[in-house]
Each structure stands twice: as C-alpha cells, then as structure tokens.
Design a protein around this motif. Structure first.
Motif, PDB file in Angstrom:
ATOM      1  N   GLN A  12       0.823  -1.205   0.000  1.00 17.93           N
ATOM      2  CA  GLN A  12       0.000   0.000   0.000  1.00 17.93           C
ATOM      3  C   GLN A  12       0.860   1.260   0.000  1.00 17.93           C
ATOM      4  O   GLN A  12       0.511   2.256  -0.633  1.00 17.93           O
TER       5      GLN A  12
ATOM      6  N   ILE B 156       1.921   1.824  -3.541  1.00 25.31           N
ATOM      7  CA  ILE B 156       0.799   2.362  -4.311  1.00 25.31           C
ATOM      8  C   ILE B 156       0.616   3.846  -3.993  1.00 25.31           C
ATOM      9  O   ILE B 156       0.409   4.663  -4.896  1.00 25.31           O
TER      10      ILE B 156
ATOM     11  N   LYS C 168       3.185   5.848  -5.794  1.00 29.65           N
ATOM     12  CA  LYS C 168       2.872   5.919  -7.225  1.00 29.65           C
ATOM     13  C   LYS C 168       1.730   6.909  -7.487  1.00 29.65           C
ATOM     14  O   LYS C 168       1.770   7.666  -8.459  1.00 29.65           O
TER      15      LYS C 168
ATOM     16  N   ARG D  13      -8.591   2.511  -3.838  1.00 31.97           N
ATOM     17  CA  ARG D  13      -7.723   1.348  -3.698  1.00 31.97           C
ATOM     18  C   ARG D  13      -7.692   0.807  -2.266  1.00 31.97           C
ATOM     19  O   ARG D  13      -6.875  -0.041  -1.927  1.00 31.97           O
TER      20      ARG D  13
END
Length: 163
Positions: A78, A81, A84, A116
């Motif tokens: 996570q 992510i 990103k 997400r």
C-alpha cells in the motif's frame, strides 16, 4: 515556422516521448490523475466546500486524524501504491492545461487512494500572508508516506483534517 514558434512544440514532443517510456500502469495512473484533477478543480470552483468535505470523509481535528491514521497504517504494498499515486498526481498537475494547486491535488490523490482501499488524510494549514491575509495549504499523507503537498513550510499551522 520560426524557431521561437517551434520551441513549445519541442517541449510537447519531449513530454510525449518521456510518457512513452513509462509502462501501461503508469499511463493509466496519469490519465486517472489528470481526469481527477479536472473534476476536483471544477468542484472547488462550483461546489460549496462543506459539501466537498462531506464527500471526501468529513472534517476532524488533527489529533483525531492522527489517531485514525495510526490505526490504519499501510503495509509495504500500500505504501508503494501511495507513492505511485503521489507521483501520478504531481506529474499530471504539472502538465494539465489549468492550474492544479495543492487542494485539487490532495483531493484527487485522496480519492485515488480511497478507491484502492488505502486510508489517507488531507491536512489543512494556514500561515500569515502579506497585507494581513492568510495563506492556505493542503497536503495529503497515507501513514508515513507523503503523497502530495510536501514539503510543508514550517510557518503553516495545521488547523483541520479530512479523513
């Protein structure tokens, strides 16, 4: 065409070439970020902010937001992510044809992380400005990952959060 007229097109070609060097997932993130920034910018200009805040999760004090963030620390995947998403929002904000300042960036990244399943907090701060005004800033983090709006200048005092 004069050399001066060709210069902006060189910049565009250079940016497109750099984007061409990224993978499909990065392209998808950049497109999602650009669309999110456009929606956030339109919302900031046309929707009362309390309504936006409710949609994002609702206001809370920095202390309560810190407790919630501590309870929902992201795992390694996570965190990657979140990094990103921060990259995509920052790059998209530099390249969209409108001014995408800190608040639309934080709103967009918050929505992308929420989609997400990653907990994040939008922080709001103020600092004394010129001529008796206040400067405002918004920044976003997911656990210890600094997603957007960093570094935060030391003169900003955190006044509220949305999580």
């Amino acid at each position: 065409m004069s050399a001066r007229a060709r210069k902006p097109w060189r910049r565009v070609r250079h940016r497109l070439a750099r984007i061409g060097q990224t993978g499909l997932r990065d392209h998808t993130l950049l497109i999602e970020a650009a669309i999110g920034l456009a929606i956030a910018r339109a919302a900031v200009l046309s929707v009362p902010f309390p309504r936006i805040a409710r949609r994002l999760g609702g206001f809370m004090t920095p202390h309560v937001a810190a407790e919630k963030a501590q309870a929902a620390l992201p795992n390694a995947e996570q965190k990657e992510i979140a990094r990103k998403v921060g990259w995509a929002v920052t790059v998209a904000a530099r390249n969209v044809p409108f001014k995408a300042v800190c608040l639309p960036q934080a709103m967009t990244a918050h929505q992308m992380l929420q989609k997400r399943g990653i907990f994040s907090v939008i922080h709001f701060g103020t600092a004394p400005g010129a001529d008796l005004s206040l400067d405002a800033h918004a920044w976003l983090d997911a656990g210890e990952v600094q997603v957007t709006g960093y570094p935060v200048a030391p003169e900003f005092t955190e006044i509220a959060c949305i999580a």
